[in-house]
Write a protein that holds these residues in place. Structure first.
Motif, PDB file in Angstrom:
ATOM      1  N   PHE A   3       0.822  -1.213   0.000  1.00 24.21           N
ATOM      2  CA  PHE A   3       0.000   0.000   0.000  1.00 24.21           C
ATOM      3  C   PHE A   3       0.858   1.266   0.000  1.00 24.21           C
ATOM      4  N   GLN A  22      -9.543   8.238  -1.438  1.00 23.48           N
ATOM      5  CA  GLN A  22      -9.398   7.194  -2.460  1.00 23.48           C
ATOM      6  C   GLN A  22      -9.390   5.777  -1.888  1.00 23.48           C
ATOM      7  N   ASN A  23      -9.522   5.660  -0.575  1.00 22.78           N
ATOM      8  CA  ASN A  23      -9.485   4.339   0.055  1.00 22.78           C
ATOM      9  C   ASN A  23     -10.626   4.178   1.054  1.00 22.78           C
ATOM     10  N   VAL A  35      -4.669  -0.508   7.639  1.00 23.33           N
ATOM     11  CA  VAL A  35      -4.188  -1.241   6.464  1.00 23.33           C
ATOM     12  C   VAL A  35      -3.829  -2.667   6.863  1.00 23.33           C
ATOM     13  N   SER A  92      -6.784  -4.897   7.423  1.00 24.71           N
ATOM     14  CA  SER A  92      -7.626  -5.135   6.245  1.00 24.71           C
ATOM     15  C   SER A  92      -7.410  -6.512   5.633  1.00 24.71           C
TER      16      SER A  92
END
Length: 87
Positions: A34, A67-68, A82, A85
């Motif tokens: 990421f 955007q995420n 992150v 996830s």
């Protein structure tokens, strides 16, 4: 045009160059994919923030946040978001 199997050595080389290995968990690999520059940061390190004017690694924190949507945790996205996830 390479198959996934043919690509795998290159993917592993990428992660090895970042310092990841068999002792790292899937969350570390997700974070390294990421935003590689921040994969070793603590879980509470903020990567994105709604309406922020700050930048992180040359990127707008507001843009990272917008955007995420799948990583948004309130008004922030953290390294921990992150990592979690993929777990």
């Amino acid at each position: 045009k390479m198959s996934a199997e043919e690509q795998l050595p290159y993917v592993m080389l990428y992660f090895e160059r970042l310092g990841l290995g068999p002792d790292n968990d899937p969350g570390d690999y997700a974070m390294a994919a990421f935003m590689p520059a921040f994969w070793q940061k603590p879980d509470d390190f903020v990567l994105g923030m709604k309406d922020s004017r700050e930048k992180i690694g040359g990127l707008s924190m507001a843009k990272v946040w917008s955007q995420n949507p799948g990583l948004q945790n309130g008004n922030k996205i953290t390294v921990g978001d992150v990592r979690r996830s993929v777990l």
